[in-house]
Scaffold this active site. Structure first.
Site, mmCIF file in Angstrom:
data_model
loop_
_atom_site.group_PDB
_atom_site.id
_atom_site.type_symbol
_atom_site.label_atom_id
_atom_site.label_comp_id
_atom_site.label_asym_id
_atom_site.label_seq_id
_atom_site.Cartn_x
_atom_site.Cartn_y
_atom_site.Cartn_z
ATOM 1 N N GLU A 38 25.743 50.399 41.196
ATOM 2 C CA GLU A 38 25.575 48.956 41.429
ATOM 3 C C GLU A 38 26.946 48.417 41.805
ATOM 4 O O GLU A 38 27.873 48.472 40.997
ATOM 5 C CB GLU A 38 25.032 48.264 40.181
ATOM 6 C CG GLU A 38 23.619 48.667 39.811
ATOM 7 C CD GLU A 38 22.608 48.463 40.922
ATOM 8 O OE1 GLU A 38 22.872 47.658 41.840
ATOM 9 O OE2 GLU A 38 21.568 49.135 40.903
ATOM 10 N N CYS B 40 28.240 39.553 39.728
ATOM 11 C CA CYS B 40 28.089 40.284 40.997
ATOM 12 C C CYS B 40 27.065 39.575 41.883
ATOM 13 O O CYS B 40 27.117 39.697 43.105
ATOM 14 C CB CYS B 40 27.685 41.718 40.749
ATOM 15 S SG CYS B 40 26.243 41.846 39.696
HETATM 16 P P1 NDP Z 1 36.149 48.668 39.496
HETATM 17 O O1 NDP Z 1 35.394 49.351 40.556
HETATM 18 O O2 NDP Z 1 37.605 48.508 39.638
HETATM 19 O O3 NDP Z 1 35.966 49.449 38.079
HETATM 20 C C1 NDP Z 1 34.705 49.696 37.530
HETATM 21 C C2 NDP Z 1 34.823 50.840 36.532
HETATM 22 O O4 NDP Z 1 35.138 52.042 37.236
HETATM 23 C C3 NDP Z 1 35.921 50.661 35.488
HETATM 24 O O5 NDP Z 1 35.488 51.182 34.252
HETATM 25 C C4 NDP Z 1 37.055 51.507 36.062
HETATM 26 O O6 NDP Z 1 37.930 51.961 35.063
HETATM 27 C C5 NDP Z 1 36.278 52.657 36.665
HETATM 28 N N1 NDP Z 1 36.965 53.395 37.731
HETATM 29 C C6 NDP Z 1 37.981 52.992 38.521
HETATM 30 N N2 NDP Z 1 38.302 53.975 39.407
HETATM 31 C C7 NDP Z 1 37.459 55.022 39.159
HETATM 32 C C8 NDP Z 1 37.281 56.316 39.734
HETATM 33 N N3 NDP Z 1 38.010 56.757 40.752
HETATM 34 N N4 NDP Z 1 36.320 57.113 39.228
HETATM 35 C C9 NDP Z 1 35.532 56.690 38.216
HETATM 36 N N5 NDP Z 1 35.667 55.474 37.619
HETATM 37 C C10 NDP Z 1 36.608 54.644 38.097
HETATM 38 O O7 NDP Z 1 35.406 47.277 39.258
HETATM 39 P P2 NDP Z 1 35.834 46.062 38.337
HETATM 40 O O8 NDP Z 1 35.933 46.513 36.920
HETATM 41 O O9 NDP Z 1 37.003 45.396 38.967
HETATM 42 O O10 NDP Z 1 34.524 45.121 38.431
HETATM 43 C C11 NDP Z 1 34.307 44.227 39.451
HETATM 44 C C12 NDP Z 1 33.384 44.802 40.504
HETATM 45 O O11 NDP Z 1 32.152 45.195 39.921
HETATM 46 C C13 NDP Z 1 33.029 43.793 41.569
HETATM 47 O O12 NDP Z 1 33.142 44.349 42.842
HETATM 48 C C14 NDP Z 1 31.572 43.460 41.290
HETATM 49 O O13 NDP Z 1 30.873 43.030 42.393
HETATM 50 C C15 NDP Z 1 31.068 44.732 40.734
HETATM 51 N N6 NDP Z 1 29.884 44.506 39.923
HETATM 52 C C16 NDP Z 1 28.644 44.818 40.433
HETATM 53 C C17 NDP Z 1 27.481 44.560 39.723
HETATM 54 C C18 NDP Z 1 26.132 44.935 40.270
HETATM 55 O O14 NDP Z 1 25.172 45.010 39.500
HETATM 56 N N7 NDP Z 1 25.985 45.184 41.560
HETATM 57 C C19 NDP Z 1 27.540 43.942 38.401
HETATM 58 C C20 NDP Z 1 28.874 43.669 37.942
HETATM 59 C C21 NDP Z 1 30.006 43.951 38.699
HETATM 60 P P3 NDP Z 1 39.321 51.246 34.730
HETATM 61 O O15 NDP Z 1 39.220 49.823 35.182
HETATM 62 O O16 NDP Z 1 39.421 51.372 33.265
HETATM 63 O O17 NDP Z 1 40.344 52.018 35.481
#
Ligand code: NDP
Length: 478
Positions: free
Chosen positions: A244, A278
């Site tokens: 998502e 989101c």
């Molecule tokens: P990120 O993509 O930065 O991070 C999401 C998660 O992925 C975090 O736990 C992060 O860990 C982890 N992560 C980062 N890099 C990697 C990798 N290479 N491999 C595996 N895991 C990784 O998103 P945000 O936390 O900044 O959240 C905001 C985003 O989420 C927005 O784009 C929003 O639109 C989306 N979103 C979508 C929703 C939906 O249902 N479509 C709902 C809610 C949000 P860490 O940060 O600890 O490094």
């Protein structure tokens, strides 16, 4: 708050300590945590692997009872969870408590899933045969979550996975791990057996790579760029994926709309919860006849919000959740102005009584669909207005963006609403309602690149968290 990792039923401190700060007050440390390394993540995945078969075969009623107990415990602690959420992520307290209650509802719903019928029986083409289609747990699930819904989002993933007999390793966002720690405490207290649920905190890439490699399925919510990275990794091991991702959701406002209602749903979608949903509304596509009145009213609403500390009783809009996002938001407005957008409301930081990441609800006007401000996700309290001539142009503008998560229309014409509903390429469509504000008993998600794989929640939960098995039974002629 002091929170450890939870691996195979034990609380484990990692080697790398880290703290979280309150976005409402950067001088306040909220939590002390520690990140584990690759070895501990492997241990968590191995524990989940060992524990899954017994959980998959666990008595159905007992499994449902445990999930009900989790729901009850979350409910009874909703105030504490909401408070921690408000301090760590910045939602107002009613929003934080509301999110905790939503998490409880997800576990309640999942408890029902445990005992719902999970198979089909078919007549066979062959005499003396039956065909059964049954569902089995997918196995070990890796769950990776973002910062914007720190309790609801991990909950609906974990609840769904556990309901269908899977074991889970959860990695929450490093910005907001506190609620996930509270969830782990509750799962332990409710009687989830050791190894069935595990919590690891770690850097996204390093932790995520091990999780993806070792899991049978990955349920991920986050940005689209991260989604692409995890999908590429998952292709190596053919790990089943549910992603998502980002959105750039459009609300169309037609000349025939009820103006009060249109302003109400547009402002809610764009600015409530600091625009960090989101499914929040980032694009307002408005026909010429209503445009000026709509913009004037929206600018007034934006200017009237009380922005401030998440725990102040009169705050309507809390801070931006973290400093990188705050800086991105401010830069987004600078870039939008540079390409020609006018700022009708907000546009910058707001002083608060504390040193917080406060941003004014922002309305950009005079923008074009193809501009960056209408193509690039902002994930903050920012919405851009595009003026169009009619519904055809509105539909075209709404679809002229790579993101396809949610969309909406404000109109008093059923015919116009139905035309838009059918033509929209988004995964979720609303009519006379904000583009955000979803219900947990129906599917949630968008088309690529806003989503990939089975949708989340509702009936889609079974689709993702199980594998189907088709069995041909030759029982002989009767
Ligand atoms: P990120 O993509 O930065 O991070 C999401 C998660 O992925 C975090 O736990 C992060 O860990 C982890 N992560 C980062 N890099 C990697 C990798 N290479 N491999 C595996 N895991 C990784 O998103 P945000 O936390 O900044 O959240 C905001 C985003 O989420 C927005 O784009 C929003 O639109 C989306 N979103 C979508 C929703 C939906 O249902 N479509 C709902 C809610 C949000 P860490 O940060 O600890 O490094």
């Amino acid at each position: 708050m002091k929170g450890a990792n939870y691996i195979d039923g034990r609380w484990v401190d990692g080697a790398v300590p880290f703290d979280t700060v309150n976005p409402s007050d950067l001088d306040e440390i909220v939590g002390h945590y520690s990140k584990v390394g690759e070895a501990e993540v492997r241990e968590a995945m191995a524990a989940a692997r060992r524990a899954q078969p017994a959980w998959g075969a666990f008595n159905m009623q007992a499994r449902a009872d445990i999930l009900h107990k989790v729901a009850d415990l979350i409910k009874s602690r909703a105030q504490d969870i909401g408070l921690l959420l408000s301090r760590e992520e910045g939602k107002t307290l009613p929003e934080g408590v509301g999110e905790a209650l939503r998490a409880a509802q997800c576990f309640q719903y999942a408890a029902g899933d445990v005992v719902r019928a999970q198979g089909e029986w078919y007549n066979s083409m062959r005499d003396g045969f039956n065909v059964l289609v049954t569902r089995e747990p997918v196995g070990v699930v890796a769950a990776i979550t973002p910062w914007n819904f720190p309790i609801a989002l991990p909950s609906w993933k974990v609840a769904g996975a556990l309901a269908f007999g899977n074991s889970v390793v959860l990695k929450p966002s490093s910005f907001v791990p506190g609620c996930a720690v509270m969830l782990a405490q509750i799962l332990e207290e409710a009687g989830v057996p050791a190894g069935v649920f595990n919590l690891v905190m770690g850097d996204g890439r390093a932790t995520g790579n091990v999780m993806i490699d070792e899991a049978d399925a990955l349920t991920f919510t986050g940005g689209t760029a991260t989604g692409r990275t995890v999908l590429t990794r998952a292709a190596e091991t053919m790990t089943k994926c549910q992603l998502e991702l980002g959105g750039k959701n459009a609300l169309v406002v037609l000349d025939d709309a009820d103006l009060d209602l249109a302003v109400d749903i547009a402002s809610n979608g764009a600015w409530i919860q600091t625009g960090q949903r989101c499914t929040g509304t980032e694009r307002l596509i408005v026909t010429r006849g209503i445009h000026d009145a709509f913009v004037e009213r929206m600018a007034k609403v934006a200017a009237g919000y009380r922005v401030g500390h998440a725990l102040d009783a009169d705050t309507q809009i809390g801070p931006v959740a973290n400093a990188p996002q705050f800086n991105e938001n401010l830069q987004f407005v600078v870039d939008a102005r540079a390409e020609g957008a006018e700022v009708a409301a907000g546009g910058g930081a707001v002083e608060g009584r504390t040193r917080g990441l406060f941003m004014a609800p922002t309305l950009l006007v005079g923008t074009k669909p193809e501009w960056r401000c209408n193509q690039h996700e902002s994930f903050g309290p920012i919405a851009s207005v595009v003026m169009v001539e009619d519904l055809d142009e509105a539909i075209h503008a709404a679809n002229a963006c790579e993101y396809k998560l949610s969309s909406g229309i404000a109109t008093t014409s059923l015919k116009n609403a139905e035309r838009f509903r059918k033509a929209s390429q988004a995964g979720m469509v609303t009519v006379n309602a904000p583009t955000a504000g979803l219900e947990y008993h129906v599917p949630l998600g968008g088309r690529a690149p806003s989503g990939y794989g089975a949708r989340e929640t509702g009936a889609s939960t079974a689709e993702f968290f199980t594998e189907s098995k088709t069995s041909y039974i030759n029982h002989g002629a009767i």
